[in-house]
Design a protein around this motif. Structure first.
Motif, mmCIF file in Angstrom:
data_model
loop_
_atom_site.group_PDB
_atom_site.id
_atom_site.type_symbol
_atom_site.label_atom_id
_atom_site.label_comp_id
_atom_site.label_asym_id
_atom_site.label_seq_id
_atom_site.Cartn_x
_atom_site.Cartn_y
_atom_site.Cartn_z
ATOM 1 N N ALA A 139 121.933 -12.997 -60.286
ATOM 2 C CA ALA A 139 121.047 -12.382 -59.291
ATOM 3 C C ALA A 139 121.682 -12.423 -57.901
ATOM 4 O O ALA A 139 121.593 -11.450 -57.128
ATOM 5 C CB ALA A 139 119.694 -13.092 -59.290
ATOM 6 N N LEU A 140 122.312 -13.553 -57.582
ATOM 7 C CA LEU A 140 122.989 -13.666 -56.295
ATOM 8 C C LEU A 140 124.114 -12.650 -56.182
ATOM 9 O O LEU A 140 124.285 -11.998 -55.144
ATOM 10 C CB LEU A 140 123.541 -15.089 -56.111
ATOM 11 C CG LEU A 140 124.434 -15.304 -54.881
ATOM 12 C CD1 LEU A 140 123.639 -15.122 -53.595
ATOM 13 C CD2 LEU A 140 125.071 -16.695 -54.915
ATOM 14 N N GLN A 141 124.882 -12.482 -57.260
ATOM 15 C CA GLN A 141 126.003 -11.552 -57.239
ATOM 16 C C GLN A 141 125.534 -10.109 -57.078
ATOM 17 O O GLN A 141 126.213 -9.293 -56.439
ATOM 18 C CB GLN A 141 126.821 -11.692 -58.531
ATOM 19 C CG GLN A 141 127.632 -12.987 -58.619
ATOM 20 C CD GLN A 141 128.906 -12.918 -57.776
ATOM 21 O OE1 GLN A 141 128.899 -12.481 -56.630
ATOM 22 N NE2 GLN A 141 130.010 -13.355 -58.356
ATOM 23 N N GLN A 142 124.387 -9.806 -57.648
ATOM 24 C CA GLN A 142 123.839 -8.462 -57.487
ATOM 25 C C GLN A 142 123.390 -8.224 -56.049
ATOM 26 O O GLN A 142 123.593 -7.139 -55.487
ATOM 27 C CB GLN A 142 122.671 -8.250 -58.452
ATOM 28 C CG GLN A 142 123.092 -8.159 -59.911
ATOM 29 C CD GLN A 142 121.909 -8.038 -60.846
ATOM 30 O OE1 GLN A 142 120.756 -8.010 -60.417
ATOM 31 N NE2 GLN A 142 122.180 -7.973 -62.146
ATOM 32 N N ALA A 143 122.787 -9.243 -55.460
ATOM 33 C CA ALA A 143 122.306 -9.108 -54.084
ATOM 34 C C ALA A 143 123.444 -9.172 -53.072
ATOM 35 O O ALA A 143 123.389 -8.529 -52.020
ATOM 36 C CB ALA A 143 121.273 -10.202 -53.783
ATOM 37 N N LEU A 144 124.475 -9.954 -53.414
ATOM 38 C CA LEU A 144 125.571 -10.179 -52.482
ATOM 39 C C LEU A 144 126.886 -10.219 -53.259
ATOM 40 O O LEU A 144 127.371 -11.297 -53.610
ATOM 41 C CB LEU A 144 125.347 -11.502 -51.734
ATOM 42 C CG LEU A 144 126.235 -11.795 -50.528
ATOM 43 C CD1 LEU A 144 126.008 -10.763 -49.438
ATOM 44 C CD2 LEU A 144 125.932 -13.194 -49.990
ATOM 45 N N PRO A 145 127.455 -9.067 -53.571
ATOM 46 C CA PRO A 145 128.695 -9.031 -54.368
ATOM 47 C C PRO A 145 129.793 -9.905 -53.747
ATOM 48 O O PRO A 145 130.057 -9.825 -52.560
ATOM 49 C CB PRO A 145 129.080 -7.552 -54.336
ATOM 50 C CG PRO A 145 127.789 -6.831 -54.132
ATOM 51 C CD PRO A 145 126.975 -7.724 -53.239
ATOM 52 N N GLY A 146 130.381 -10.750 -54.606
ATOM 53 C CA GLY A 146 131.423 -11.644 -54.116
ATOM 54 C C GLY A 146 130.900 -12.966 -53.601
ATOM 55 O O GLY A 146 131.686 -13.870 -53.304
ATOM 56 N N GLY A 147 129.564 -13.106 -53.475
ATOM 57 C CA GLY A 147 128.990 -14.359 -52.996
ATOM 58 C C GLY A 147 129.078 -14.490 -51.484
ATOM 59 O O GLY A 147 129.519 -13.585 -50.764
ATOM 60 N N PHE A 148 128.664 -15.634 -50.986
ATOM 61 C CA PHE A 148 128.604 -15.856 -49.540
ATOM 62 C C PHE A 148 129.969 -15.772 -48.872
ATOM 63 O O PHE A 148 130.091 -15.327 -47.732
ATOM 64 C CB PHE A 148 127.980 -17.225 -49.247
ATOM 65 C CG PHE A 148 126.557 -17.337 -49.669
ATOM 66 C CD1 PHE A 148 125.580 -16.577 -49.070
ATOM 67 C CD2 PHE A 148 126.184 -18.192 -50.699
ATOM 68 C CE1 PHE A 148 124.260 -16.643 -49.469
ATOM 69 C CE2 PHE A 148 124.870 -18.272 -51.111
ATOM 70 C CZ PHE A 148 123.897 -17.506 -50.490
ATOM 71 N N ASN A 149 130.999 -16.209 -49.573
ATOM 72 C CA ASN A 149 132.326 -16.215 -48.960
ATOM 73 C C ASN A 149 132.867 -14.813 -48.734
ATOM 74 O O ASN A 149 133.888 -14.649 -48.059
ATOM 75 C CB ASN A 149 133.310 -17.017 -49.823
ATOM 76 C CG ASN A 149 133.019 -18.506 -49.755
ATOM 77 O OD1 ASN A 149 132.522 -18.997 -48.754
ATOM 78 N ND2 ASN A 149 133.303 -19.221 -50.826
ATOM 79 N N ALA A 150 132.193 -13.791 -49.298
ATOM 80 C CA ALA A 150 132.609 -12.414 -49.057
ATOM 81 C C ALA A 150 132.182 -11.926 -47.671
ATOM 82 O O ALA A 150 132.622 -10.863 -47.232
ATOM 83 C CB ALA A 150 132.031 -11.496 -50.134
ATOM 84 N N ILE A 151 131.339 -12.690 -46.988
ATOM 85 C CA ILE A 151 130.927 -12.337 -45.626
ATOM 86 C C ILE A 151 131.965 -12.923 -44.666
ATOM 87 O O ILE A 151 132.067 -14.138 -44.520
ATOM 88 C CB ILE A 151 129.532 -12.907 -45.306
ATOM 89 C CG1 ILE A 151 128.516 -12.389 -46.322
ATOM 90 C CG2 ILE A 151 129.115 -12.533 -43.888
ATOM 91 C CD1 ILE A 151 127.140 -13.011 -46.174
ATOM 92 N N PRO A 152 132.768 -12.094 -44.004
ATOM 93 C CA PRO A 152 133.881 -12.631 -43.215
ATOM 94 C C PRO A 152 133.457 -13.390 -41.964
ATOM 95 O O PRO A 152 134.101 -14.370 -41.592
ATOM 96 C CB PRO A 152 134.695 -11.379 -42.851
ATOM 97 C CG PRO A 152 133.730 -10.242 -42.969
ATOM 98 C CD PRO A 152 132.772 -10.618 -44.040
ATOM 99 N N ASP A 153 132.393 -12.977 -41.324
ATOM 100 C CA ASP A 153 131.974 -13.624 -40.077
ATOM 101 C C ASP A 153 131.187 -14.892 -40.391
ATOM 102 O O ASP A 153 130.181 -14.841 -41.114
ATOM 103 C CB ASP A 153 131.114 -12.665 -39.248
ATOM 104 C CG ASP A 153 130.696 -13.267 -37.921
ATOM 105 O OD1 ASP A 153 131.511 -13.263 -36.982
ATOM 106 O OD2 ASP A 153 129.554 -13.763 -37.846
#
Length: 316
Positions: free
Chosen positions: A17-31
């Motif tokens: 579910a997390l991967q669907q909401a946020l592909p790549g997980g939290f570490n995919a957010i660069p900032d």
């Protein structure tokens, strides 16, 4: 080769579910600021009812000499009498994420089920505050707890440190500082899947690349931020410690699908070789923090039951 097929089916559900909401997980957010906000948003969306058996209080206490004060949150069993064991709680987040608020539910559980006064510390985070700021904040908070044990209702002879992930690494780093600086005395430590080794050379550190929860790329990034371009010492990366003698009895657990698996097993073996009473649990099918993301899963219940039992025994 992906290791996702090795994950326990029940704890896999919230991960997908997390991967669907946020592909790549939290570490995919660069900032990093946006990444922190995403973590806060996810945790705030989880409804956790207040526990009527626990009373909470926030305080500001002295930080390291020459540095800002720090905030601690104190948890007390509502109807407890006399002195109780104390658990000093260090939150996780890879040295760059996390907060006292984010781990309030876990700290509350420890207070209620262990029957202990829990003190959770809000330490400074990298990259704004690289090593040694986080571990020095943790040590300063521990010194305050020990110095004020009577007022807090804590038995100073029954004081433990608990922390998961980065909090696990900081648990051991803080215990090493306490050993090397002559106190405070600790009866027990519980570093949970601790973040210990900046070198990232183990097999598991190369295996875990696409789980979506603390994969290799995110770990490398976090270590770079935490060290700020400097060499790691034993208080930053406890796997580098040459001498582990004199540390308190320890409990370590880690999952088979966790990037930290091999460094944690190796460290537990080194503790045993150094004469430190050490309990090690390896949970098949568990990824990093699976018991948090899938709190109601049978695997998660088994993990928490082992921890609670070990804390009760370690602080008896």
């Amino acid at each position: 080769m992906s290791r996702r097929h090795l994950i326990d089916s029940e704890v896999l559900v919230p991960l997908e579910a997390l991967q669907q909401a946020l592909p790549g997980g939290f570490n995919a957010i660069p900032d990093i600021v946006q990444r922190r906000a995403a973590v806060v948003g996810m945790l705030s969306a989880i409804e956790v009812p207040e526990n009527p058996n626990v009373v909470k209080e926030d305080r500001t206490v002295p930080g390291p000499a020459g540095d800002p004060d720090i905030t601690v949150r104190i948890y007390r069993p509502r109807n407890a009498t006399g002195t109780l064991p104390g658990i000093y709680y260090i939150h996780g987040g890879g040295m760059v994420l996390g907060s006292v608020d984010g781990e309030d539910p876990a700290a509350t559980v420890l207070c209620d089920q262990v029957g202990a006064v829990v003190v959770s510390v809000e330490y400074r985070l990298a990259p704004e505050h690289p090593h040694p700021a986080p571990v020095e904040d943790c040590y300063a908070g521990l010194v305050w707890v020990a110095a004020n044990a009577a007022e807090l209702g804590i038995d100073p002879d029954r004081l433990a440190i608990y922390g998961a992930s980065a909090g696990g690494g900081l648990t051991i780093g803080t215990a090493l500082i306490a050993r090397d600086r002559g106190g405070p005395a600790l009866k027990f430590i519980m570093p949970i899947y601790p973040m210990l080794d900046d070198r990232n050379e183990t097999e598991s550190s190369h295996e875990i690349t696409d789980i979506g929860i603390w994969d290799r790329s995110g770990n490398l990034e976090a270590w770079g931020w935490y060290l700020g371009g400097k060499e790691a010492d034993q208080y930053a990366a406890p796997a580098r410690a040459q001498d582990l003698t004199g540390l308190p009895p320890a409990f370590i657990d880690v999952g088979t699908v966790d990037l930290f698996r091999d460094e944690d097993i190796a460290f537990a073996q080194r503790l045993m070789a150094a004469g430190v009473p050490t309990e090690l649990h390896i949970h098949p099918g568990s990824y990093h923090a699976a018991e948090t993301f899938a709190a109601d899963a049978a695997l998660s219940r088994r993990i928490w039951a082992l921890r609670i039992d070990a804390l009760r025994r370690g602080l008896a």
